[in-house]
Scaffold this active site. Structure first.
Site, mmCIF file in Angstrom:
data_model
loop_
_atom_site.group_PDB
_atom_site.id
_atom_site.type_symbol
_atom_site.label_atom_id
_atom_site.label_comp_id
_atom_site.label_asym_id
_atom_site.label_seq_id
_atom_site.Cartn_x
_atom_site.Cartn_y
_atom_site.Cartn_z
ATOM 1 C CG ASP A 105 -1.971 0.991 1.260
ATOM 2 O OD1 ASP A 105 -2.096 1.736 0.276
ATOM 3 O OD2 ASP A 105 -2.721 1.043 2.242
ATOM 4 C CG ASP A 309 -4.676 5.899 -0.564
ATOM 5 O OD1 ASP A 309 -3.607 5.332 -0.281
ATOM 6 O OD2 ASP A 309 -5.785 5.452 -0.241
#
Length: 430
Positions: A105, A309
């Site tokens: 991530d 993101d």
């Protein structure tokens, strides 16, 4: 707040001996699989594309709230929800290499994996045996007085051993505990080559509980903190990495690229500065406004006001900023909106009206980024078309540039020049 099932999964299966290669100027690339795509091990064939999108949208709000909680508090928790990515990847640990799936991530730093000893009551099922450090000739524990140990948000040492004992907790009380260690991490290039990084720092987790789930065996952080994968290998990859997200319906995988050629020289590329803020895990950009035609919704304060993101599906704008944009969108479309089927979506239309979705231009500092309809609207099975941009709650003054907005864009992070660049790309052909 860790219900998000989005993942980045790094995958590489190795049977031959690993040799440390000399990377060429173009570096290497790794396949990324969206966790809800037909080629994902998490794929649920009983869900329609609309149900998948609604599910991911709900988890996006959980992720948004978790981000805000970490920004507002001391960084004693890790800066990610364990189910916080959207893509799946493979990698291997140790010598000889053992392959695993892991969650990765851009909103996380620490690399960790479940390790032996791992009692059933202290570890979650992962579909393969935990990593056995005693079976790896290159495994070493990191001492407590090292800089790496002290870079952790929380660690402890015992009187009789000098091991760095880490503890990472998450927003929903999930956690991983173990020994900070080093070993060789190996990636399988999408071209079939193997790229190994000796003495990579990771957490050997002996007690991992909460919302983690099989078949992922741990997490790989691609964030901006010192222990993330990209920070650790930054000198070998010329401080650059990029990705290219394919549409969710695509049968091909996305790509995560290390080094490669700088994309800023390509036709149509634009570049915007990264902004240094706390926590340093996140990548902050400055969004000045969003335009449709000659009308622009202005951001109230633009310096470092939005996080880019990979693990958030929707794009979120601070509530007053969003309201201005929604007004412009409604004027551009001209049709009457319909009731949203979910609190996740704020603006929807009946698809039978054949609305003309307008092109939007996101005005980042120094970079006007044009987004196509695939980035900003989605069609649902129940004759609905909804905008993939939503307002943050009034008590969450935070904006996020989500992954749908980044589909069919090559997005490059240059951590030396401290910029993010975008160029329109057919990611299915990368």
């Amino acid at each position: 707040m860790m219900h998000n099932p989005h993942f980045l999964v790094l995958t590489a299966i190795f049977s031959s001996p690993v040799v440390q290669p000399v990377m060429g100027a173009k570096g290497f690339s790794v396949e990324l699989i969206h966790r809800d795509s037909p080629i994902s091990p998490f794929y649920n064939a009983s869900l329609t594309s609309s149900q998948i999108l609604r599910k991911n949208a709900l988890h996006s709000m959980d992720r948004l709230k978790h981000f805000q909680s970490l920004i507002n508090q001391s960084a004693i928790q890790s800066a990610v929800t364990p189910n916080g990515g959207i893509y799946l990847m493979k990698l291997s640990f140790g010598t000889p290499p053992v392959d695993y799936m892991a969650v990765a991530d851009t909103g996380s730093d620490l690399i960790w994996i479940q390790c032996v000893p791992c009692l059933q009551s202290q570890c979650y099922p992962q579909g393969s045996p935990p990593f056995d450090p005693q079976a790896s000739s290159s495994y070493k524990k990191i001492p407590c007085d090292s800089d790496s140990c002290q870079a952790l948000p929380r660690y402890q040492c015992s009187n009789d051993v000098n091991d760095c004992q880490y503890s990472y907790s998450y927003g929903d009380k999930s956690f991983t505990k173990g020994i900070l260690s080093t070993d060789t991490l190996t990636f399988d290039d999408s071209n079939g080559q193997k790229t190994a990084f000796p003495t990579s720092i990771f957490g050997c987790g002996h007690n991992n509980q909460g919302k983690f789930r099989s078949p992922s065996a741990g997490l790989v952080g691609l964030g901006g903190g010192p222990l993330s994968l990209v920070s650790q290998i930054s000198t070998q990859i010329d401080h650059r990495f990029s990705y290219c997200w394919v549409p969710l319906s695509a049968s091909s995988s996305s790509k995560l690229l290390f080094v490669q050629e700088a994309i800023i020289s390509r036709p149509g590329a634009v570049s915007t500065p990264l902004v240094s803020k706390t926590p340093q895990t996140y990548y902050y950009l400055s969004l000045e406004g969003v335009s449709i035609g000659d009308k622009t919704a202005q951001a109230g304060s633009s310096q470092g006001n939005i996080i880019i993101d990979s693990g958030t599906t929707l794009t979120y704008l601070e509530s007053s900023f969003y309201s201005s944009l929604e007004t412009i969108v409604k004027d551009a479309i001209g049709a009457d909106p319909v009731q949203s089927p979910s609190e996740s979506f704020s603006l929807c239309y009946g698809s039978e009206t054949n609305i003309n979705v307008p092109e939007m231009v996101f005005h980042f500092s120094g970079a006007d980024l044009r987004l196509q309809p695939v980035n900003t609207f989605a069609k649902f099975d129940d004759n609905l078309v909804c905008m993939l941009i939503a307002p943050t709650p009034s008590d969450l003054p935070l904006s996020i540039f989500g992954n749908f907005a980044q589909i069919n864009l090559q997005v490059e992070y240059d951590l030396e020049k401290w910029t993010v660049s975008f160029v329109p790309t057919d990611c299915t052909n990368q």
